[in-house]
Structure formats: structure tokens, C-alpha cells
Design an enzyme around this catalytic site. Structure first.
Site, PDB file in Angstrom:
ATOM      1  N   LYS A 116       0.778  -1.463  -0.097  1.00 22.24           N
ATOM      2  CA  LYS A 116      -0.091  -0.207   0.049  1.00 22.24           C
ATOM      3  C   LYS A 116       0.867   1.323  -0.126  1.00 22.24           C
ATOM      4  CE  LYS A 116      -3.516   2.742   2.403  1.00 22.24           C
ATOM      5  NZ  LYS A 116      -3.890   3.260   3.743  1.00 22.24           N
ATOM      6  N   GLY A 204     -11.452   7.983   6.133  1.00 20.88           N
ATOM      7  CA  GLY A 204     -12.592   8.803   6.290  1.00 20.88           C
ATOM      8  C   GLY A 204     -13.959   8.223   6.333  1.00 20.88           C
TER       9      GLY A 204
END
Length: 275
Positions: A116, A204
Site C-alpha cells: 500500500k 474517512g
């Protein structure tokens, strides 16, 4: 997690293909911010996830709260997604990615080439650097990594990263750990519509309804950490996030009704009783 009757069309949900691997779960989780390893382990299990991300730098340096982290997870049950969190430049991210690949090998995942990719020079808002991310992605793809880049919801950047060979694109819903939900739905929708690699909404998401919303839009997966780890009951929240992700995917596949400006009666008008 609750299962679906195999006779249901919903049970035909296709697997998630990333690089050379296939996964049943479309929820990815993290290992940061938990109060203790036992809560982390139970939450990972409750979520039903198959991909768990780990910050390479924090593990390598034994940062506070991360001592023994890599060994605390049963890597025979989940796939490690090393991440380059804390890297501020492309060069730094490439070096850390190489360490991450070696870490995965040491923990028994010999063929794990996942990374990632995070290049974040901004310590206040934690927004990813698009130029540094693209530079690092190009190099890591050349070195045989399956790159999962964390980016702003920028459709042009997402397409460029796909073109250089990234295995996914990971647009943020809103700033990391903010719990603001999906703030740029229009751009994420464009990314989803134009991508030929999986789109993972990352960062988020604060509630199960927001996870479901991302999946209903057509995202292929979601990555959720803070909303689980910092919930009052992380294990229960992990369960809820797993269910919401699955429900959102089924909703997307089944096809929602169109939005109309007028009412449409559920019952037929024929046979009404009149005075």
C-alpha cells in the site's frame, strides 16, 4: 458474519481480484490505534476481512504501541498489506516498500508482493503527494510489486496510476481518521466508472452506513481502520462494518430503482372499492 442462502442470486458475488490473489471479503482493515493486541485480533476476526494493512516503518522501528505487532496477527488467516505510512518522498517509500516485502516473507508469506503506497509530506492534513506517489509507483511496478496507491480522489491521477501498472487505486473518502465520510462522491464515481482495476475507498469512513454507501457507488472494496479501532466497542463495530460492506456490494449488484420526481403506487389501481 451472516451468510446468504446459496440459492440467492446475491450469493453469486464474484471474488475480489488484486494482483495474483483472490479474496472473498471486500473489507480491508488496519492494525493501528487499537488499545491492545487482543482487541485488534478479535476485531479483525469479527470483521471477516482477509487483507490487513501494517505500517512497515512503525514495525521496523518498534514505535510505541507497535512492538510485537507483526507477530500479533495470525498471518495464516489473513493477507498482509504492508504500507509505507510515514514516508514523505518517493525514494523513501520505495525503500520502505522493499522492507515490507521482506517482512512479509519472514512472516511466512513468501509470494506476497503487495504494497500500500503512501507518500505524505503533509503532516497536518495527511494528504497524499500525487507526484511522489506516481514516481514511486512507477519504480515499484518495475520491481514486481502489486502496488495499491493511496491518492486524492483525482480521476486523471487514478487513470495514470492504472496505466503504469498499479494493481488498484485507493481514493480517499475524506482525510485519514477524520470520520467525515465520503466528501467527494462525484470524483470517486468518475474513478469507478473509468477504472479497469479495483477501486478501494480508503480513509474517512466513520460509520457502517458510509461503508455501504461506498460499495453501493460501485467501489470494489473499502479500507477502514480508525472507525473500528476507536469505536466504543471495536469488535462490534468491526462486525457492523463487515456486514455493511457486504450489504453495499449486494445492493450495487442487484441494481437500485431509479430516482423519480413523482410517486408510484405499490398497489394496483384496478379493483378499488368505490362509493
Amino acid at each position: 458474519m451472516q451468510t446468504i442462502d446459496s440459492s440467492s442470486s446475491a450469493a453469486t458475488t464474484e471474488t475480489l481480484q488484486i494482483g495474483h490473489r483472490q479474496f472473498q471479503s471486500r473489507l480491508m482493515t488496519g492494525t493501528g490505534k487499537y488499545d491492545d493486541f487482543e482487541t485488534m485480533r478479535r476485531s479483525i476476526a469479527a470483521s471477516g476481512c482477509e487483507i490487513v494493512t501494517v505500517a512497515v516503518r512503525r514495525v521496523q522501528t518498534n514505535a510505541p504501541g507497535h512492538q510485537g505487532l507483526a507477530e500479533a496477527v495470525d498471518w495464516n488467516k489473513v493477507w498482509m498489506l504492508p504500507n509505507t505510512a510515514g514516508c514523505q518522498t518517493a525514494e523513501e517509500a520505495v525503500r520502505v516498500a522493499r522492507l515490507g516485502r521482506e517482512m512479509a516473507k519472514l512472516l511466512g508469506q513468501e509470494d506476497n508482493n503487495f504494497i500500500k503506497l503512501e507518500v505524505i509530506p503533509d503532516s497536518k492534513y495527511l494528504l497524499p503527494d500525487p507526484i511522489g506517489t506516481l514516481e514511486a509507483a512507477e519504480q515499484l511496478v518495475k520491481e514486481g510489486f502489486a502496488v495499491l496507491p493511496y491518492i486524492n480522489a483525482d480521476p486523471l491521477l487514478a487513470k495514470r496510476l492504472e496505466e503504469v501498472g498499479c494493481a488498484t487505486v485507493m481514493p480517499l473518502g475524506s482525510p485519514i481518521g477524520s470520520g467525515q465520510g465520503i466528501k467527494n462522491m462525484a470524483n470517486i464515481q468518475i474513478i469507478i466508472e473509468n477504472a479497469t482495476v479495483p477501486v478501494v475507498v480508503d480513509a474517512g469512513i466513520g460509520s457502517p452506513s458510509e461503508a455501504a454507501q461506498a460499495m453501493e457507488m460501485g467501489a470494489d472494496a473499502v479500507l477502514i481502520n480508525t472507525a473500528i479501532a476507536k469505536a466504543q466497542d471495536p469488535v462490534m463495530m468491526a462486525t457492523a462494518m463487515g456486514m455493511a460492506t457486504q450489504a453495499g456490494r449486494f445492493a450495487y449488484q442487484s441494481g437500485r430503482i431509479p430516482v423519480k420526481a413523482y410517486a408510484s403506487a405499490s398497489s394496483p389501481l384496478a379493483g378499488r372499492i368505490s362509493s
